[in-house]
Design a protein around this motif. Structure first.
Motif, PDB file in Angstrom:
ATOM      1  N   ARG A 636      13.365 -34.659  -8.449  1.00  0.00           N
ATOM      2  CA  ARG A 636      13.299 -33.289  -7.934  1.00  0.00           C
ATOM      3  C   ARG A 636      12.241 -33.512  -6.829  1.00  0.00           C
ATOM      4  O   ARG A 636      10.928 -34.043  -7.232  1.00  0.00           O
ATOM      5  CB  ARG A 636      12.976 -32.289  -8.855  1.00  0.00           C
ATOM      6  N   VAL A 637      12.357 -32.710  -5.740  1.00  0.00           N
ATOM      7  CA  VAL A 637      11.220 -32.988  -4.779  1.00  0.00           C
ATOM      8  C   VAL A 637      10.951 -31.745  -3.643  1.00  0.00           C
ATOM      9  O   VAL A 637      12.180 -31.022  -3.696  1.00  0.00           O
ATOM     10  CB  VAL A 637      11.421 -34.219  -4.008  1.00  0.00           C
ATOM     11  N   THR A 638      10.053 -31.353  -3.321  1.00  0.00           N
ATOM     12  CA  THR A 638       9.821 -29.944  -2.570  1.00  0.00           C
ATOM     13  C   THR A 638       9.620 -30.387  -1.000  1.00  0.00           C
ATOM     14  O   THR A 638       8.684 -31.279  -0.958  1.00  0.00           O
ATOM     15  CB  THR A 638       8.758 -29.126  -3.050  1.00  0.00           C
ATOM     16  N   LEU A 639      10.380 -29.866  -0.148  1.00  0.00           N
ATOM     17  CA  LEU A 639      10.350 -30.373   1.326  1.00  0.00           C
ATOM     18  C   LEU A 639      10.048 -29.028   2.256  1.00  0.00           C
ATOM     19  O   LEU A 639      10.522 -27.945   1.865  1.00  0.00           O
ATOM     20  CB  LEU A 639      11.709 -30.888   2.002  1.00  0.00           C
ATOM     21  N   VAL A 640       9.326 -29.166   3.006  1.00  0.00           N
ATOM     22  CA  VAL A 640       8.953 -27.956   4.098  1.00  0.00           C
ATOM     23  C   VAL A 640       9.519 -28.382   5.430  1.00  0.00           C
ATOM     24  O   VAL A 640       8.947 -29.441   5.863  1.00  0.00           O
ATOM     25  CB  VAL A 640       7.574 -27.814   4.022  1.00  0.00           C
ATOM     26  N   ALA A 641      10.458 -27.497   5.815  1.00  0.00           N
ATOM     27  CA  ALA A 641      10.867 -28.005   7.277  1.00  0.00           C
ATOM     28  C   ALA A 641      10.190 -26.967   8.191  1.00  0.00           C
ATOM     29  O   ALA A 641      10.529 -25.786   8.079  1.00  0.00           O
ATOM     30  CB  ALA A 641      12.305 -27.810   7.345  1.00  0.00           C
ATOM     31  N   GLU A 642       9.657 -27.235   9.302  1.00  0.00           N
ATOM     32  CA  GLU A 642       9.183 -26.498  10.506  1.00  0.00           C
ATOM     33  C   GLU A 642      10.153 -26.528  11.603  1.00  0.00           C
ATOM     34  O   GLU A 642      10.558 -27.405  12.082  1.00  0.00           O
ATOM     35  CB  GLU A 642       7.822 -27.076  10.907  1.00  0.00           C
ATOM     36  N   SER A 643      10.579 -25.216  12.222  1.00  0.00           N
ATOM     37  CA  SER A 643      11.450 -25.352  13.241  1.00  0.00           C
ATOM     38  C   SER A 643      11.104 -24.100  14.036  1.00  0.00           C
ATOM     39  O   SER A 643      10.444 -23.063  13.640  1.00  0.00           O
ATOM     40  CB  SER A 643      12.883 -25.113  12.468  1.00  0.00           C
ATOM     41  N   PHE A 644      11.810 -24.201  15.258  1.00  0.00           N
ATOM     42  CA  PHE A 644      11.852 -22.945  16.136  1.00  0.00           C
ATOM     43  C   PHE A 644      13.159 -22.025  15.667  1.00  0.00           C
ATOM     44  O   PHE A 644      14.273 -22.590  15.238  1.00  0.00           O
ATOM     45  CB  PHE A 644      12.252 -23.470  17.538  1.00  0.00           C
ATOM     46  N   GLY A 645      12.982 -20.861  15.612  1.00  0.00           N
ATOM     47  CA  GLY A 645      14.184 -19.864  15.199  1.00  0.00           C
ATOM     48  C   GLY A 645      15.126 -19.926  16.299  1.00  0.00           C
ATOM     49  O   GLY A 645      15.159 -19.921  17.469  1.00  0.00           O
ATOM     50  N   SER A 666      15.796 -24.269  -5.364  1.00  0.00           N
ATOM     51  CA  SER A 666      15.227 -22.907  -4.629  1.00  0.00           C
ATOM     52  C   SER A 666      14.834 -23.119  -3.176  1.00  0.00           C
ATOM     53  O   SER A 666      14.759 -24.090  -2.745  1.00  0.00           O
ATOM     54  CB  SER A 666      14.241 -22.363  -5.528  1.00  0.00           C
ATOM     55  N   ALA A 667      15.016 -22.102  -2.603  1.00  0.00           N
ATOM     56  CA  ALA A 667      14.760 -22.072  -1.066  1.00  0.00           C
ATOM     57  C   ALA A 667      13.874 -20.587  -0.948  1.00  0.00           C
ATOM     58  O   ALA A 667      14.478 -19.653  -1.371  1.00  0.00           O
ATOM     59  CB  ALA A 667      15.792 -22.140  -0.386  1.00  0.00           C
ATOM     60  N   THR A 668      12.941 -20.932   0.056  1.00  0.00           N
ATOM     61  CA  THR A 668      12.354 -19.848   0.822  1.00  0.00           C
ATOM     62  C   THR A 668      12.139 -19.971   2.136  1.00  0.00           C
ATOM     63  O   THR A 668      11.996 -21.080   2.783  1.00  0.00           O
ATOM     64  CB  THR A 668      10.794 -19.523   0.133  1.00  0.00           C
ATOM     65  N   VAL A 669      12.456 -18.814   2.869  1.00  0.00           N
ATOM     66  CA  VAL A 669      12.203 -19.016   4.359  1.00  0.00           C
ATOM     67  C   VAL A 669      11.287 -17.716   4.598  1.00  0.00           C
ATOM     68  O   VAL A 669      11.478 -16.533   4.565  1.00  0.00           O
ATOM     69  CB  VAL A 669      13.540 -18.570   5.152  1.00  0.00           C
TER      70      VAL A 669
END
Length: 717
Positions: A636-645, A666-669
């Motif tokens: 299990r791993v937690t990744l963070v994605a940075e993006s333009f909307g 799980s996911a949060t935005v």
């Protein structure tokens, strides 16, 4: 009604006039008290301000308090060269203009007599009663000769405990600090800075929590001028150059007045200038100030229903900025504050922030608890005048934050611990409300977790907490709570169970941190037991919930094969840290925790540096070499994605994740900020070898400019 009558804080901002009054007061005070039966000239202005709020107030007790204060302080001078009596008079004037009742003003006149003169508490009690005596004692400093360096923190502790029984103690202290800050220029620069820092870190947050905005904003500007003189001068110049005949706020205010008049809504529309620090914060946030950034519109009406009528007209006749709308009438802030907040667009795209409230709401917004009169005598006239309006807190004298503070301070006997923890507690500038499944509500700071809720609800019984239900679903103790959540901590029946040091990574409240640290310090054998020694009775693995977002990060399947004989045998219980979710081939290190188990972290995890600094010895750890790391199996791993909307971004990202055979646990935005969006995913992947490819696939999604492993924040002890 005039702007001054509806703004009890307005006279406080006219410091030039206040200083002229003090020079006059100084001359009058030197002449001594007035003849018998006549009100002394020196407190005439206090009497006028008091009777503006309480026309029928009996001023006899104020006369007696002034006579005692003037005679006991006679001969004492302030560093500014004025007679000392000018200080209690100025403090009393501040409180009188805010609407404080007679008992508070009496204690304010006497607040330095016990500390600086021969007057005793027994004399105050005998002449003015137990109530005034309690208030004077509450603001009296402890002697440095008795407490040494601990005098300041212990004085604040004493004052806060007294405030828990009578909130008027802190009202007097805030007014006292305001006048001292106004006259701080006569002090040495280093003493000015020290006092300004304590004001910024302790007094201003307390003023905010008590809702006394009129005092808070001036204290902020005075501290800002001392601690950041260059930024203050830049801001002062910007404010001096704003306004004029083409002020866009003036034009919008006129349109709002006309709109409300046409709708037959009786309202007063005022332009409310921002104070210096507020303008500075807006400039930092936006980079360049607009003409409407130097103030806000304030609309005052008679009834609650009129507030919503005004809002309807504004949103109908102007273009509203919907993201700026907040309803603090239906849901008041924890410090009694009530208003509708919105923003409208004027001509040429000028955006004006608008506050809508009743006259009573405005009085409470400016003066906070001071505006409530005497809340301890429900049968008195003042209490009837200050009866809380519908939706206001029924007991404003013991709000949730104060109850929490009073609870944890009892567990912090060391002055340094108390002082440090008080600063951290007051730095929490927002509060959330969560609901207990057993009934009632819990007030917690923003960012609080299930750990904090457990200790808030159960005290030291929370040492045996093993998880929680949040909104009916099983959750780990690290789960961050949101406003309105329902939480049910789950307690172990094992009487010997206790907290893990890892809990400190998730605790935000002082009560939780002090309780956890106290238990760990009292049970070193349970948290740092030498590996290989016979099991302690508590060292058996504690029952742990297994929710979808298990805090251990990798789960037992991977944890069982992660650490080599470096931790003394295959029988050692191992878990992967949820704060950094290590997977092969990350470089890892471990730390022994409760019962001899080992928690494994990535070497660059902030928790590693924190535990090393605390003197906890690391345990050598590496991925098992009984096969290639690529065969390490599912993890299990937690990744963070940075993006333009952009539209369909979330759908495209989840499709990329699914294509890489990863399952979303799980996911949060986070809400967009400046057109940028941050996604956090906890993923279950069948093979650690697929992690680089998964991250590449996510980066290839249009609009995504970075994908990284999560590095959760940790707090230092």
């Amino acid at each position: 009604m005039s702007a001054e009558a509806t703004n009890p804080g307005a006279p406080l901002r006219r410091r030039g006039r206040a200083r002229i009054d003090l020079r006059r007061i100084g001359r009058v005070a030197l002449l001594g008290p007035a003849s018998r039966g006549r009100l002394p000239d020196a407190i005439g202005h206090v009497a006028d301000a008091h009777r503006a709020h309480y026309p029928d107030a009996d001023l006899t007790i104020l006369r007696r308090a002034y006579v005692l204060a003037e005679s006991s302080h006679r001969g004492q001078m302030r560093k500014s060269g004025e007679p000392y009596i000018t200080h209690p008079l100025a403090v009393t004037l501040i409180l009188a203009e805010l609407g404080a009742e007679t008992t508070t003003l009496t204690a304010s006149l006497l607040h330095d007599t016990v500390e600086d003169t021969e007057v005793t508490l027994d004399q105050v009690r005998e002449q003015f009663g137990e109530e005034v005596c309690y208030l004077v004692d509450g603001v009296t400093k402890l002697e440095k000769v008795d407490y040494g360096a601990a005098a300041e923190p212990e004085t604040f502790r004493k004052m806060l405990v007294a405030t828990g029984n009578d909130v008027r103690v802190m009202s007097i202290k805030l007014a006292d600090r305001l006048h001292n800050m106004r006259t701080l220029g006569v002090m040495r620069p280093e003493k000015q800075v020290r006092i300004a820092k304590v004001t910024r870190d302790v007094l201003i947050p307390l003023a905010e929590r008590l809702g006394v905005q009129a005092l808070k904003t001036e204290l902020e500007d005075l501290a800002f001028a001392i601690l950041h003189p260059e930024e203050y001068e830049q801001t002062r110049a910007l404010i001096a150059g704003s306004g004029g005949s083409d002020d866009p706020l003036t034009e919008i205010a006129e349109r709002v007045r006309a709109t409300l008049k046409d709708a037959d809504i009786s309202a007063e529309v005022l332009i409310r200038p921002r104070h210096f620090l507020s303008v500075h914060r807006v400039r930092i946030k936006r980079g360049e100030l607009r003409g409407t950034d130097f103030g806000r519109l304030l609309v005052l009406v008679a009834e609650d229903a009129d507030c919503y009528a005004v809002l309807g007209e504004l949103h109908t006749c102007f273009t509203p900025v919907i993201s700026e709308f907040k309803d603090f009438i239906a849901a008041p802030k924890f410090n009694l504050y009530q208003s509708l907040h919105t923003a409208v667009v004027g001509r040429d795209g000028a955006v004006a922030e608008v506050l809508v409230r009743t006259h009573q709401m405005h009085k409470v917004a400016e003066a906070g608890v001071v505006a409530l009169g005497n809340p301890y005598t429900p049968d008195s006239t003042t209490a009837q005048q200050s009866e809380p309006a519908e939706g206001e807190r029924a007991d404003p004298t013991r709000p949730g934050w104060l109850s929490r503070l009073l609870d944890w301070q009892e567990s912090a006997p060391d002055p340094d611990t108390f002082w440090t923890t008080l600063h951290a507690d007051l730095a929490q500038d927002r509060e959330i409300t969560v609901f207990s499944t057993e009934g009632g509500t819990l007030g917690l700071p923003a960012g609080a977790s299930c750990v904090d809720a457990a200790y808030a609800q159960y005290g030291e019984e929370a040492h045996g907490c093993i998880g929680a239900h949040v909104n009916g679903r099983l959750a780990t103790l690290s789960t961050v709570l949101s406003d309105g959540d329902t939480v049910q901590p789950l307690l172990s029946r094992d009487a010997t169970s206790g907290p893990s040091p890892d809990w400190l990574d998730h605790a935000r409240t002082a009560a939780a941190r002090i309780a956890i640290t106290g238990w760990i310090d009292a049970h070193p054998e349970a948290t740092q037991a030498p590996v290989g020694q016979p099991d302690h009775p508590r060292s058996q693995p504690q029952p742990q919930p297994q929710p979808a977002d298990e805090a251990s990060g990798g789960g037992s399947k991977q944890g069982a094969r992660v650490v080599s004989v470096a931790v003394d045998g295959p029988g050692t219980a191992v878990r992967l840290a949820g704060c950094c979710t290590p997977v092969p081939p990350d470089e890892v290190t471990g730390f022994t925790v409760r019962g001899g188990a080992v928690t494994v972290h990535r070497r660059e995890c902030p928790a590693v540096a924190r535990m090393r600094a605390a003197g906890r010895p690391p345990v050598a750890a590496r991925w098992n070499d009984d096969g290639d790391w690529r065969e390490a199996g599912e993890c299990r791993v937690t990744l963070v994605a940075e993006s333009f909307g952009r539209p369909r971004l979330l759908a495209d990202l989840t499709e990329a994740i699914a294509t890489a055979d990863a399952a979303i646990v799980s996911a949060t935005v986070e809400p967009p900020s400046e057109q940028r969006v941050r996604h956090t995913y906890t993923l279950h992947i069948p093979d650690a070898a697929g992690l680089p490819g998964l991250m590449r696939a996510m980066r290839d999604v249009p609009g995504v400019y970075d994908v990284s492993r999560a590095q959760h924040q940790t707090t230092t002890t």
